[in-house]
Design a protein around this motif. Structure first.
Motif, PDB file in Angstrom:
ATOM      1  N   PRO A 187     -10.435 -39.984 -19.134  1.00 34.79           N
ATOM      2  CA  PRO A 187     -10.966 -38.520 -18.481  1.00 34.79           C
ATOM      3  C   PRO A 187      -9.937 -37.672 -20.164  1.00 34.79           C
ATOM      4  N   ASN A 188      -9.653 -37.822 -20.884  1.00 33.16           N
ATOM      5  CA  ASN A 188      -9.105 -36.929 -21.510  1.00 33.16           C
ATOM      6  C   ASN A 188     -10.479 -36.019 -22.437  1.00 33.16           C
ATOM      7  N   LEU A 189     -10.543 -34.675 -22.059  1.00 32.11           N
ATOM      8  CA  LEU A 189     -11.812 -34.017 -22.476  1.00 32.11           C
ATOM      9  C   LEU A 189     -10.935 -33.272 -23.716  1.00 32.11           C
ATOM     10  N   ILE A 190     -11.042 -33.909 -25.613  1.00 29.54           N
ATOM     11  CA  ILE A 190     -10.916 -32.917 -26.344  1.00 29.54           C
ATOM     12  C   ILE A 190     -12.347 -32.017 -26.979  1.00 29.54           C
ATOM     13  N   GLY A 191     -12.705 -31.021 -27.305  1.00 28.79           N
ATOM     14  CA  GLY A 191     -13.409 -30.467 -27.881  1.00 28.79           C
ATOM     15  C   GLY A 191     -13.216 -28.857 -28.001  1.00 28.79           C
ATOM     16  N   GLY A 192     -14.647 -28.369 -28.476  1.00 25.88           N
ATOM     17  CA  GLY A 192     -14.327 -26.946 -28.704  1.00 25.88           C
ATOM     18  C   GLY A 192     -15.847 -26.350 -28.766  1.00 25.88           C
ATOM     19  N   LEU A 193     -15.713 -25.134 -29.534  1.00 29.22           N
ATOM     20  CA  LEU A 193     -16.750 -24.441 -30.124  1.00 29.22           C
ATOM     21  C   LEU A 193     -17.275 -25.235 -31.147  1.00 29.22           C
ATOM     22  N   TYR A 230     -20.957 -26.661 -27.402  1.00 29.25           N
ATOM     23  CA  TYR A 230     -19.446 -27.519 -27.076  1.00 29.25           C
ATOM     24  C   TYR A 230     -19.794 -28.640 -27.286  1.00 29.25           C
ATOM     25  N   ALA A 231     -19.089 -29.505 -27.545  1.00 31.01           N
ATOM     26  CA  ALA A 231     -18.064 -30.816 -28.252  1.00 31.01           C
ATOM     27  C   ALA A 231     -17.412 -31.654 -27.760  1.00 31.01           C
ATOM     28  N   TYR A 232     -17.678 -32.303 -26.492  1.00 31.71           N
ATOM     29  CA  TYR A 232     -15.800 -32.567 -26.699  1.00 31.71           C
ATOM     30  C   TYR A 232     -16.259 -34.480 -26.214  1.00 31.71           C
ATOM     31  N   TRP A 233     -15.120 -34.940 -27.060  1.00 36.69           N
ATOM     32  CA  TRP A 233     -15.003 -36.113 -27.012  1.00 36.69           C
ATOM     33  C   TRP A 233     -14.109 -36.960 -26.139  1.00 36.69           C
ATOM     34  N   ALA A 234     -13.844 -37.672 -25.410  1.00 41.45           N
ATOM     35  CA  ALA A 234     -13.605 -38.204 -23.973  1.00 41.45           C
ATOM     36  C   ALA A 234     -12.909 -39.434 -24.545  1.00 41.45           C
ATOM     37  N   CYS A 235     -12.062 -39.497 -24.160  1.00 43.22           N
ATOM     38  CA  CYS A 235     -10.871 -40.896 -24.406  1.00 43.22           C
ATOM     39  C   CYS A 235      -9.952 -41.247 -23.975  1.00 43.22           C
ATOM     40  N   ALA A 236      -8.937 -42.054 -23.800  1.00 43.54           N
ATOM     41  CA  ALA A 236      -8.591 -42.942 -23.167  1.00 43.54           C
ATOM     42  C   ALA A 236      -7.159 -42.191 -23.021  1.00 43.54           C
ATOM     43  N   ASP A 237      -6.000 -42.183 -22.643  1.00 45.70           N
ATOM     44  CA  ASP A 237      -4.245 -41.505 -22.719  1.00 45.70           C
ATOM     45  C   ASP A 237      -3.691 -41.863 -23.953  1.00 45.70           C
ATOM     46  N   GLU A 238      -4.497 -43.470 -24.291  1.00 41.57           N
ATOM     47  CA  GLU A 238      -3.719 -43.513 -25.128  1.00 41.57           C
ATOM     48  C   GLU A 238      -3.692 -43.105 -27.170  1.00 41.57           C
ATOM     49  N   HIS A 239      -5.225 -42.353 -26.527  1.00 34.83           N
ATOM     50  CA  HIS A 239      -5.716 -41.836 -28.180  1.00 34.83           C
ATOM     51  C   HIS A 239      -5.535 -40.443 -28.265  1.00 34.83           C
ATOM     52  N   VAL A 240      -5.599 -40.173 -27.012  1.00 34.72           N
ATOM     53  CA  VAL A 240      -5.585 -37.875 -27.362  1.00 34.72           C
ATOM     54  C   VAL A 240      -4.363 -37.805 -28.536  1.00 34.72           C
ATOM     55  N   LYS A 241      -3.463 -38.296 -29.441  1.00 33.29           N
ATOM     56  CA  LYS A 241      -2.769 -37.585 -30.188  1.00 33.29           C
ATOM     57  C   LYS A 241      -4.285 -37.795 -31.425  1.00 33.29           C
ATOM     58  N   VAL A 264     -23.147 -28.103 -22.531  1.00 28.34           N
ATOM     59  CA  VAL A 264     -21.792 -29.302 -23.977  1.00 28.34           C
ATOM     60  C   VAL A 264     -22.060 -30.659 -23.327  1.00 28.34           C
ATOM     61  N   HIS A 265     -22.036 -31.318 -24.029  1.00 28.03           N
ATOM     62  CA  HIS A 265     -21.877 -32.875 -24.862  1.00 28.03           C
ATOM     63  C   HIS A 265     -20.780 -33.093 -24.768  1.00 28.03           C
ATOM     64  N   VAL A 266     -20.831 -34.310 -23.637  1.00 27.35           N
ATOM     65  CA  VAL A 266     -19.056 -35.186 -24.034  1.00 27.35           C
ATOM     66  C   VAL A 266     -19.821 -36.620 -24.858  1.00 27.35           C
ATOM     67  N   TYR A 267     -19.493 -36.730 -25.447  1.00 22.27           N
ATOM     68  CA  TYR A 267     -19.286 -38.182 -25.933  1.00 22.27           C
ATOM     69  C   TYR A 267     -17.654 -38.875 -25.540  1.00 22.27           C
ATOM     70  N   VAL A 268     -18.494 -40.730 -26.096  1.00 28.44           N
ATOM     71  CA  VAL A 268     -17.361 -41.526 -25.741  1.00 28.44           C
ATOM     72  C   VAL A 268     -15.970 -41.566 -26.692  1.00 28.44           C
ATOM     73  N   VAL A 269     -14.715 -41.565 -26.415  1.00 33.07           N
ATOM     74  CA  VAL A 269     -14.353 -42.436 -27.518  1.00 33.07           C
ATOM     75  C   VAL A 269     -14.194 -43.948 -27.299  1.00 33.07           C
TER      76      VAL A 269
END
Length: 113
Positions: free
Chosen positions: A16-22, A38-49, A85-90
């Motif tokens: 659920p976590n989307l991390i990214g920017g311009l 914009y690109a965002y990487w979707a990750c699980a809670d344990e991978h946010v940092k 906006v592109h959401v990738y999966v981690v």
């Protein structure tokens, strides 16, 4: 906003976590001609940092931030309905996660190793 979300339905819950920017490299040309990309990487809670650290180190990104939904990206970030906006999966094999695991493994070595 024109969205490409690589997550399947299960990953939309587990990542659920989307991390990214311009993305300055992809903005203004190709599919993003005259708009922002914009690109965002979707990750699980344990991978946010780990993902935040990895994205923040990439020189082509500015305005790096985290969101819990795609709707928040369209409300707070994109300027035009044509912005891309592109959401990738981690997953566990993603570079951001592997780099973090390798660093932790190195720091947890016994002295002298």
């Amino acid at each position: 906003m024109i969205l490409t979300d690589d997550r399947n339905e299960q990953e939309k819950t587990s990542h659920p976590n989307l991390i990214g920017g311009l993305d300055s490299y992809l903005s203004g040309w190709g599919r993003a001609d005259d708009v922002n990309s914009y690109a965002y990487w979707a990750c699980a809670d344990e991978h946010v940092k780990a993902v935040e650290k990895w994205v923040s180190k990439r020189e082509e990104f500015s305005g790096v931030c985290a969101f819990k939904s795609v709707e928040n990206i369209s409300s707070y970030v994109t300027c035009s309905e044509d912005d891309l906006v592109h959401v990738y999966v981690v997953n566990e094999n993603h570079r951001a996660v592997k780099e973090e695991h390798e660093w932790i493994a190195l720091t947890n070595q016994p002295k002298g190793h």
